[in-house]
Design an enzyme around this catalytic site. Sequence first.
Site, PDB file in Angstrom:
ATOM      1  N   GLU A  56       0.824  -1.208   0.000  1.00 25.72           N
ATOM      2  CA  GLU A  56       0.000   0.000   0.000  1.00 25.72           C
ATOM      3  C   GLU A  56       0.861   1.262   0.000  1.00 25.72           C
ATOM      4  O   GLU A  56       0.601   2.216  -0.741  1.00 25.72           O
ATOM      5  CB  GLU A  56      -0.934   0.011   1.219  1.00 25.72           C
ATOM      6  N   CYS A  78      -3.033  -3.454   6.968  1.00 27.37           N
ATOM      7  CA  CYS A  78      -2.754  -3.710   8.386  1.00 27.37           C
ATOM      8  C   CYS A  78      -2.969  -2.447   9.210  1.00 27.37           C
ATOM      9  O   CYS A  78      -2.897  -1.330   8.706  1.00 27.37           O
ATOM     10  CB  CYS A  78      -1.334  -4.231   8.571  1.00 27.37           C
ATOM     11  N   ARG A 210      22.294 -20.017  -5.798  1.00 22.48           N
ATOM     12  CA  ARG A 210      23.319 -19.446  -6.662  1.00 22.48           C
ATOM     13  C   ARG A 210      22.653 -18.878  -7.919  1.00 22.48           C
ATOM     14  O   ARG A 210      21.650 -19.432  -8.374  1.00 22.48           O
ATOM     15  CB  ARG A 210      24.368 -20.518  -7.021  1.00 22.48           C
TER      16      ARG A 210
END
Length: 375
Positions: A56, A78, A210
């Site tokens: 957001e 949240c 890797r």
Amino acid sequence: MAVSRPKPEFMAEALELALGGLESVSPNPLVGAVVVRGGKVIGRGFHRGFGRPHAEREALGAAGNARGADLYVTLEPCAHHGKTPPCCEAVLEAGIKRVFFSASDPNPETRGKGPRLLRKAGVEVRGGLLRKEALSQNAPYFFWRDKGRPWVVLKWAMSLDGKIATAGGESQWITGAKARARGHSLRRRVDAVLVGTETVLADDPLLTPRPAGGRTPLRVILDRRGRLPMKLKLLSHPRVAGRGRRLYVSVPGANSARRLGELERRGVETLLLPSAAAGLDLGLLLAELAKLEISQLLVEGGARLAGAFLRDSLAQEIAAFVAPKIIGGEDALSPVGGEGFRKLAESLSLSDLRHEALGADLFLSAKIRPAGNSR
């Protein structure tokens, strides 16, 4: 005046953006967001990494002036302070008029709090847009939160006739460079990579992704009988083993105090678990890993270990690389060991099968249907 409806195509774009965090966000969920005004996207963002700004804030920052706009985000915003400030604060400060989200966050610190706070402040909030797609995209995260153990991916490379090594034990390399590169990408996506004793003895792997760079998952080494030589790369000093945490798992009495002490001096963490009849208690191991915030676990070998995870219904996904080769041999190992299933009706079924050509090889991924749900 009719209220305009949310547009699924904007959420679909947010879901696509979320994939940008595949190799960096776990154990956090994948999240994407777009800011829309007048039917046009004016800001895009996704969660780039654990501890970094949420989607957001990234999208609002890219939008600049977002007052009166709509925000589409794949997970509810949240409202709690964690490693980053609450997203709801940024939404309110930006003057967002409407928020559309796909799925609720199962995290008890978060679930429902953000939408309630936003509604209380006068922001229109609607959930459930492309919810099924969002749940599928973040299946490992939701599983970890719900079950209290990691989402387990069984990975192997095999020949077309289903062999992961020759009868003489040779396995490097069955697949080509592109397939191996994808395998390293899988390592970066997860929080931990696990390997059994026989595979360590046969291949002496490092288990690091890797090329170097990005994050390195926790490397978990199983050694129930304390048989692994200290000269192996995974048990060596960090200058040989490479950066990143390592966890040696065994049972009480299998190692001397001196040996365990030496492992810890080399930077290897140790965990002793009770022994089960068929080996290490894998269910208990997964519970311990979950406490370490391991939400996704990649199991790379060997055949007996894969068989044990499937036998105990502890694996959720398969990642198989298939090479156009025939190895043959009754004594050559197949990917899944153990007793197997005696009847086809007892066998495990897969769903959401996906395939991709990687050079001459084929990559297959699928989710494992829970036992008793094979039809």
